[in-house]
Design a protein around this motif. Structure first.
Motif, PDB file in Angstrom:
ATOM      1  N   ARG A  36      45.996  31.401  -4.149  1.00 39.70           N
ATOM      2  CA  ARG A  36      45.010  30.999  -5.165  1.00 39.70           C
ATOM      3  C   ARG A  36      43.753  30.554  -4.431  1.00 39.70           C
ATOM      4  O   ARG A  36      43.821  29.743  -3.509  1.00 39.70           O
ATOM      5  CB  ARG A  36      45.543  29.861  -6.036  1.00 39.70           C
ATOM      6  CG  ARG A  36      44.513  29.334  -7.050  1.00 39.70           C
ATOM      7  CD  ARG A  36      45.044  28.138  -7.803  1.00 39.70           C
ATOM      8  NE  ARG A  36      46.078  28.512  -8.743  1.00 39.70           N
ATOM      9  CZ  ARG A  36      45.843  28.885 -10.005  1.00 39.70           C
ATOM     10  NH1 ARG A  36      44.584  28.934 -10.454  1.00 39.70           N
ATOM     11  NH2 ARG A  36      46.825  29.191 -10.801  1.00 39.70           N
ATOM     12  N   LEU A  37      42.609  31.084  -4.841  1.00 45.95           N
ATOM     13  CA  LEU A  37      41.360  30.774  -4.170  1.00 45.95           C
ATOM     14  C   LEU A  37      40.317  30.256  -5.149  1.00 45.95           C
ATOM     15  O   LEU A  37      40.338  30.605  -6.337  1.00 45.95           O
ATOM     16  CB  LEU A  37      40.794  32.042  -3.485  1.00 45.95           C
ATOM     17  CG  LEU A  37      41.601  32.618  -2.318  1.00 45.95           C
ATOM     18  CD1 LEU A  37      40.951  33.894  -1.839  1.00 45.95           C
ATOM     19  CD2 LEU A  37      41.705  31.618  -1.178  1.00 45.95           C
ATOM     20  N   GLN A  38      39.416  29.444  -4.636  1.00 45.76           N
ATOM     21  CA  GLN A  38      38.277  28.986  -5.427  1.00 45.76           C
ATOM     22  C   GLN A  38      37.164  30.032  -5.343  1.00 45.76           C
ATOM     23  O   GLN A  38      36.856  30.555  -4.265  1.00 45.76           O
ATOM     24  CB  GLN A  38      37.759  27.640  -4.887  1.00 45.76           C
ATOM     25  CG  GLN A  38      38.749  26.489  -5.040  1.00 45.76           C
ATOM     26  CD  GLN A  38      38.958  26.104  -6.495  1.00 45.76           C
ATOM     27  OE1 GLN A  38      38.050  26.209  -7.315  1.00 45.76           O
ATOM     28  NE2 GLN A  38      40.168  25.674  -6.816  1.00 45.76           N
ATOM     29  N   ASN A  39      36.548  30.345  -6.483  1.00 46.50           N
ATOM     30  CA  ASN A  39      35.383  31.228  -6.576  1.00 46.50           C
ATOM     31  C   ASN A  39      35.691  32.691  -6.298  1.00 46.50           C
ATOM     32  O   ASN A  39      34.783  33.512  -6.207  1.00 46.50           O
ATOM     33  CB  ASN A  39      34.261  30.762  -5.629  1.00 46.50           C
ATOM     34  CG  ASN A  39      33.874  29.312  -5.849  1.00 46.50           C
ATOM     35  OD1 ASN A  39      33.796  28.857  -6.999  1.00 46.50           O
ATOM     36  ND2 ASN A  39      33.659  28.581  -4.762  1.00 46.50           N
ATOM     37  N   TRP A  40      36.963  33.038  -6.161  1.00 47.24           N
ATOM     38  CA  TRP A  40      37.355  34.434  -5.960  1.00 47.24           C
ATOM     39  C   TRP A  40      38.541  34.751  -6.858  1.00 47.24           C
ATOM     40  O   TRP A  40      39.394  33.900  -7.105  1.00 47.24           O
ATOM     41  CB  TRP A  40      37.730  34.701  -4.500  1.00 47.24           C
ATOM     42  CG  TRP A  40      36.574  34.648  -3.544  1.00 47.24           C
ATOM     43  CD1 TRP A  40      36.094  33.545  -2.903  1.00 47.24           C
ATOM     44  CD2 TRP A  40      35.750  35.732  -3.150  1.00 47.24           C
ATOM     45  NE1 TRP A  40      35.025  33.865  -2.121  1.00 47.24           N
ATOM     46  CE2 TRP A  40      34.776  35.216  -2.248  1.00 47.24           C
ATOM     47  CE3 TRP A  40      35.720  37.094  -3.445  1.00 47.24           C
ATOM     48  CZ2 TRP A  40      33.810  36.004  -1.646  1.00 47.24           C
ATOM     49  CZ3 TRP A  40      34.748  37.879  -2.853  1.00 47.24           C
ATOM     50  CH2 TRP A  40      33.810  37.350  -1.969  1.00 47.24           C
ATOM     51  N   ARG A  41      38.622  36.031  -7.301  1.00 45.92           N
ATOM     52  CA  ARG A  41      39.735  36.476  -8.132  1.00 45.92           C
ATOM     53  C   ARG A  41      40.346  37.726  -7.512  1.00 45.92           C
ATOM     54  O   ARG A  41      39.635  38.673  -7.163  1.00 45.92           O
ATOM     55  CB  ARG A  41      39.265  36.790  -9.551  1.00 45.92           C
ATOM     56  CG  ARG A  41      38.773  35.583 -10.321  1.00 45.92           C
ATOM     57  CD  ARG A  41      39.937  34.624 -10.661  1.00 45.92           C
ATOM     58  NE  ARG A  41      39.450  33.452 -11.392  1.00 45.92           N
ATOM     59  CZ  ARG A  41      39.047  32.334 -10.825  1.00 45.92           C
ATOM     60  NH1 ARG A  41      39.059  32.234  -9.500  1.00 45.92           N
ATOM     61  NH2 ARG A  41      38.638  31.324 -11.550  1.00 45.92           N
ATOM     62  N   PRO A  42      41.671  37.756  -7.344  1.00 46.16           N
ATOM     63  CA  PRO A  42      42.324  38.939  -6.775  1.00 46.16           C
ATOM     64  C   PRO A  42      42.368  40.086  -7.785  1.00 46.16           C
ATOM     65  O   PRO A  42      42.533  39.872  -8.981  1.00 46.16           O
ATOM     66  CB  PRO A  42      43.728  38.443  -6.438  1.00 46.16           C
ATOM     67  CG  PRO A  42      43.975  37.337  -7.408  1.00 46.16           C
ATOM     68  CD  PRO A  42      42.643  36.683  -7.646  1.00 46.16           C
ATOM     69  N   LYS A  43      42.190  41.301  -7.273  1.00 44.15           N
ATOM     70  CA  LYS A  43      42.279  42.501  -8.110  1.00 44.15           C
ATOM     71  C   LYS A  43      43.420  43.382  -7.598  1.00 44.15           C
ATOM     72  O   LYS A  43      44.555  43.164  -7.902  1.00 44.15           O
ATOM     73  CB  LYS A  43      40.935  43.235  -8.111  1.00 44.15           C
ATOM     74  CG  LYS A  43      39.812  42.418  -8.741  1.00 44.15           C
ATOM     75  CD  LYS A  43      40.071  42.129 -10.217  1.00 44.15           C
ATOM     76  CE  LYS A  43      38.955  41.330 -10.846  1.00 44.15           C
ATOM     77  NZ  LYS A  43      39.217  41.015 -12.270  1.00 44.15           N
ATOM     78  N   GLY A  44      43.092  44.391  -6.790  1.00 46.69           N
ATOM     79  CA  GLY A  44      44.130  45.268  -6.266  1.00 46.69           C
ATOM     80  C   GLY A  44      44.942  44.597  -5.178  1.00 46.69           C
ATOM     81  O   GLY A  44      44.473  43.705  -4.474  1.00 46.69           O
TER      82      GLY A  44
END
Length: 561
Positions: free
Chosen positions: A384-392
């Motif tokens: 889990r990251l701040q300011n980033w969202r996982p896609k592929g």
């Protein structure tokens, strides 16, 4: 007769007289002596401190090194700071004042112990490992010989097929020529027969007129009817029109593309691929897979209905089972052979359009706002990251996860390599500092790792497949092939690879799958009646699984021999 001085079966002789049996040894000069020659040797060089011992005790006397700075002095100490042997005069000089000094015998023992350990390591680990590497390289060379032979055989077979097809084409064209010739000859022969019949009739008329002019019988004369006018009408002239053979323009470049091309060969070097003999090698270090040729006509083997409103992704759990995800927060596991649902997993977040993959250990991994792994049907959040969202997401041959990340401000895209929850590598820019991937949250991206460890990303917005090497250096961009089946722009979505290092990507709008080689050269399309292909994966037998977005079906396609 055997020389007693050189015979391996004879006893050792004195190095001075060369006749008497050896009884003593000078450790200083490393000379073998008989008892009678000891005195002679002692006075031969009085500058040396000769250490004469019994032959059985040879090399027991330390041979101290001579001092480089003081003649005739022996170095019995060792300066640790200067890292050199020293004599007692050296120690008393200003040059080594305050330096830590050790007995040289102690230093020698330490070095001997170190050398013995290194010798053991060389004998038991390093040398056998290099022998194994030699065997591995020799095996690879043998395998390479076989694979190149198979490749040459395949080219020869393809050439024979071409020759057969060319022979058939030549035979067909020549048969068409014969039919045309016979048809025209028959027409001309009929025309000739008609003219000859007319000539015969003309000759009959001539005879009739001759008889009429020669007779005195006026009744016969007046009975003759003159028909000469109809013979004045000459027959039509029939001119045959020959067919023309227009040979195709045989250009080497075009012919080469039609016949088939070879992708470039490569040799990669990985200093981390070999390990010492005491360490077990990974399964990937085995021999190269056998060469498989593309089928002329790919075929659909199995179709599985998934029940989603819209189907997005598919991931191979094994050769018998596949995971799927669609427009719901539920991921479903299906039996390939039976086409039945085996179980389902519902996400905690409730998100749909989930990207899925399967790890080396067989666990399902998926992305929503976080990266999650399903173990024993329990969901574990791992990233889990701040300011980033996982896609592929995809799982690599080493067990790492490669995750495509999209920034919350929609301005940046990057690929991050994780070992567990630990970030190991970030791939975002090329050598000129320009972004490798086109930022956008609306467009989709998929990721996979090739057999040569290249990282392949389908970038829908950029209409390209972006391939970087293991270090993150750009290798190439593939932007589609023309003509496309539907003449639409390249729309890459799902992406996967196979044992031949082919890269396969779904082209949703053109209703096909592109196959390119590991260097980005287009090989062919797979169509098979596909409608809006989205997600892709391959199993260990190189069967391709295609998730059709609108039909909500997974198709299993065989495309390699």
């Amino acid at each position: 007769m055997m020389d007693p001085r050189t015979s391996a079966q004879d006893v050792m002789r004195c190095d001075l007289c060369e006749t008497a049996v050896v009884q003593m040894h000078c450790d200083t000069c490393l000379v073998n002596l008989c008892t009678a020659c000891v005195g002679k040797h002692m006075i031969s060089d009085e500058s040396k401190d000769h250490k004469v011992v019994k032959f059985q005790a040879r090399k027991s006397t330390p041979l101290y090194p001579g001092c480089k700075f003081h003649d005739k002095e022996r170095c019995k100490m060792y300066c640790n700071q200067c890292d050199i042997p020293v004599c007692h005069k050296c120690i008393g000089s200003d040059q080594h004042l305050g330096h830590k000094v050790s007995e040289i015998l102690k230093v020698v023992d330490e070095r001997k112990n170190k050398f013995m350990k290194e010798q053991t390591d060389l004998n038991e680990t390093i040398y056998p490992t290099h022998q194994d590497i030699v065997s591995d390289v020799q095996n690879r060379m043998s395998q390479l010989e076989k694979e190149y032979e198979d490749l040459s055989t395949a080219i020869t077979k393809h050439g024979e097929n071409w020759h057969r097809e060319i022979d058939k084409l030549v035979k067909k064209l020549k048969a068409e020529v014969d039919v045309m010739k016979n048809t025209q000859l028959q027409t001309l022969q009929k025309h000739l027969d008609e003219i000859n019949k007319k000539i015969s009739d003309i000759k009959d008329e001539i005879d009739s007129l001759e008889n009429a002019t020669a007779t005195n019988d006026m009744s016969k004369l007046f009975s003759v009817t003159i028909k000469i006018q109809k013979y004045r009408n000459l027959p039509h002239k029939i001119i045959p029109s020959l067919p023309k053979f227009s040979p195709g323009n045989v250009q080497e470049e075009k012919l080469s593309k039609l016949f088939g091309t070879l992708s470039s060969s490569s040799l990669t070097s990985d200093k981390h691929d070999y390990s010492m003999k005491t360490t077990q090698k990974s399964p990937e270090a085995g021999s190269s897979p056998p060469v498989k040729q593309l089928l002329d006509e790919p075929e659909t083997v199995t179709t599985i209905d998934t029940g989603y409103g819209r189907l997005y992704n598919v991931a191979c759990m094994s050769d018998e089972e596949i995971w799927t995800s669609g427009d719901s927060n539920t991921m479903k596991l299906y039996s390939i052979n039976q086409g039945s649902e085996l179980k389902s997993i519902t996400t905690n977040s409730g998100y749909n359009q989930i990207n899925i993959a399967v790890t080396k250990s067989g666990d399902l991994v998926y992305t929503d706002d976080t990266v999650n792994i399903v173990k024993n049907e329990k969901i574990e959040e791992v990233i889990r990251l701040q300011n980033w969202r996982p896609k592929g997401v995809c799982s690599t041959s080493s067990g790492d996860l490669l995750v495509i990340m999209n920034s919350d401000d929609k301005k940046q895209i990057k690929v991050v390599r994780y070992s567990g929850s630990t970030e190991k590598q970030t791939i975002q820019f090329d050598d000129k500092g320009k972004p490798l991937y086109s930022p956008s949250s609306r467009y989709l991206r998929h990721i996979t790792e090739n057999r040569n460890h290249d990282i392949c990303v389908s970038d829908e917005r950029a209409e390209a497949v972006v391939v970087v090497n293991q270090a993150g250096k750009l290798r190439f961009r593939y932007t589609g092939h023309t003509p496309a089946p539907q003449n639409q722009p390249f729309c890459p979505l799902g992406i996967t690879t196979d044992s031949q290092s082919h890269i396969l990507t779904a082209d949703c709008i053109n209703h096909c799958v592109h196959i390119i080689d590991q260097d980005g050269q287009f090989l062919r399309y797979i169509e098979c009646g596909l409608r809006y292909p989205w997600g892709l994966c391959t199993d260990t037998n190189d069967n391709l699984f295609v998730a059709e977005w609108r039909n909500n079906q997974v198709k299993k396609i065989k495309y390699l021999q």
